[in-house]
Scaffold this active site. Sequence first.
Site, short mmCIF file in Angstrom:
data_model
loop_
_atom_site.label_atom_id
_atom_site.label_comp_id
_atom_site.label_asym_id
_atom_site.label_seq_id
_atom_site.Cartn_x
_atom_site.Cartn_y
_atom_site.Cartn_z
N GLU A 43 77.38 58.09 23.06
CA GLU A 43 77.06 56.79 23.64
C GLU A 43 78.32 55.95 23.73
O GLU A 43 78.97 55.68 22.73
CB GLU A 43 76.03 56.08 22.75
CG GLU A 43 75.61 54.74 23.32
CD GLU A 43 74.51 54.07 22.50
OE1 GLU A 43 74.66 53.98 21.27
OE2 GLU A 43 73.52 53.64 23.11
N GLU A 66 65.37 51.02 16.19
CA GLU A 66 65.58 51.14 17.64
C GLU A 66 67.08 51.37 17.81
O GLU A 66 67.88 50.47 17.57
CB GLU A 66 65.10 49.85 18.31
CG GLU A 66 64.75 50.04 19.76
CD GLU A 66 65.93 49.74 20.65
OE1 GLU A 66 66.64 50.70 21.01
OE2 GLU A 66 66.14 48.57 20.96
N LYS A 112 68.82 38.79 10.16
CA LYS A 112 70.29 38.79 10.19
C LYS A 112 70.79 39.13 11.59
O LYS A 112 70.70 40.27 12.03
CB LYS A 112 70.89 39.79 9.20
CG LYS A 112 72.38 39.51 9.01
CD LYS A 112 73.24 40.68 8.64
CE LYS A 112 73.68 41.55 9.78
NZ LYS A 112 74.66 40.94 10.72
N CYS A 128 71.12 49.86 25.23
CA CYS A 128 70.83 51.13 24.55
C CYS A 128 70.19 52.13 25.50
O CYS A 128 70.39 53.33 25.36
CB CYS A 128 69.96 50.88 23.33
SG CYS A 128 68.55 49.83 23.70
#
Length: 497
Positions: free
Chosen positions: A401, A270, A195, A304
């Site tokens: 973040e 992850e 997906k 990331c």
Amino acid sequence: MAVAVPMAEATRRFTSEPRKLLIGGEWRAALSGKTFETYDPATGAVLATVAEGDAQDIDLAVAAARRALDGPWGRLNPSERGRIVHRIGDLIMEHADELAELESLDNGKPKAVAAAADIPLAADLFWYMAGWATKLNGGTINPSVPYMPGAEFHAYTLREPVGVVGQIIPWNFPLLMAAWKLGPALTTGCTVVLKPAEQTPLSALRLAELMLEAGVPDGVVNVVPGYGETAGAALAAHPDVDKVAFTGSTEVGKLIAQTATGNLKRVSLELGGKSPNIVFSDADVDAAIAGAAQGIFFNQGEVCSAGSRLYVQEDQFDRVVEGISTAASNIKVGHGLDPSTEMGPLVSQEQFDRVTRYLSIGEQEGNRATAGGSAIEGDGWFVQPTVLVDATADHTIVREEVFGPVIAAMPFSDVDDLARQANDSAYGLAAGVWTRDISKAHLLAKKIKAGTVHINSYHVFSAELPFGGYKQSGWGREMGEEVLNNYMETKSVIVGL
Ligand code: NAP
Ligand code: MG
């Protein structure tokens, strides 16, 4: 900001028709008949219409993947499987220009960056993995069994594919994240339901066409674009999925881990990061400035492992801040298809809102911008490359973040306390250390709790290098030999002699 840049013919063809789901080797509409749209982030204009898969389509796709696992795919010998995986890499490079353009239009990143990084990295991942297909060996073992004195055995291990894998990927490197997931899954003989992110489904759908062309049998790779809350959640929860591999936010990663407990499917994650980049006075300071700028501004900061916390030894702080601020102000921001563009827009309105919200929180908490600091007026989801100072360990900009081109720079004086500061985060994905003192560099590399530590470099990605996170940055590793463990079961076979 919008410029009229002509699309190549291949891109026009691909985006002008509604894109469908790939299930069992067939391109089909969603069972609900629904579609959604994907946008060019530089203009906000609709780029393409895509079938919106949901739980019922996921059911069909999982069933197709199960059939394919039990079918001819499972009977291919490792060399045959490896050659198919290798051919996928070849086809990616044969269509590199088209894929780079599609990636740029869907995600916003400069086409030149996609052509230099995303596309060749994706191809290389398949080439690298292909070599492993013929080397997935178990071992022979001589068991000691204390309660069976004198008994002799012949024992060995088999490594088998984990089975049907659900893979859920984000929008920041759409093709490359698909490659990181599909490469090892195919190499180990698994079958997949993928997906892609709703913001960027196009390159995964084009890759799926190339995979069929490369000889991937029907049903081995199924691609179901759709929303996370429907298609994604159904895939993570599915009782006939043996493993789920996810890349995205820590928040959704936790949901995936909970959902997966239904059938205790295996999970690899992850997730996010807030990575420290540390510059010592004895570094090649100009190289450190360039590296710190690339560490945060590459891919609009939507990485990331972006180096978003910059720690600079006191006596070089002003020089480094000035250097990175100048670098930030000189970045040419624009449409990804404009060859002079160095940084594109953020991927979506949602991401634009998120990053600009962090900029206002920073302002409220007393952070000062030495470069950038706001959105760019006009069409598209553009923000300025931003350097913030006057930040402390408890500030939001240092803790959370942002996933945008925003770096917080802080001076340090106490070298003994540095590892603690670097590790003062819920995340542990990556870090950078800039120094000419090799002993200091390696000692710090040992102390930093992160899956990747760069010394005098940043953002070095390679198919050979394991990548992943400590702490809330994830479970397991992508790439390298290590990722293969995510996709295999080990079976011990014992023969009494
Ligand atoms: P996200 O929600 O975690 O999305 C990642 C993927 O998970 C997408 O395919 C998404 O589908 C899917 N998803 C969302 N909710 C789900 C659910 N309940 N069950 C199963 N799948 C689900 O990330 P985002 O909202 O796009 O971005 C938010 C933040 O995540 C970013 O600002 C950044 O901090 C972080 N992020 C990290 C990475 C990374 O590489 N580690 C990548 C992207 C984002 P949809 O596309 O439909 O949402
Ligand atoms: Mg898009």
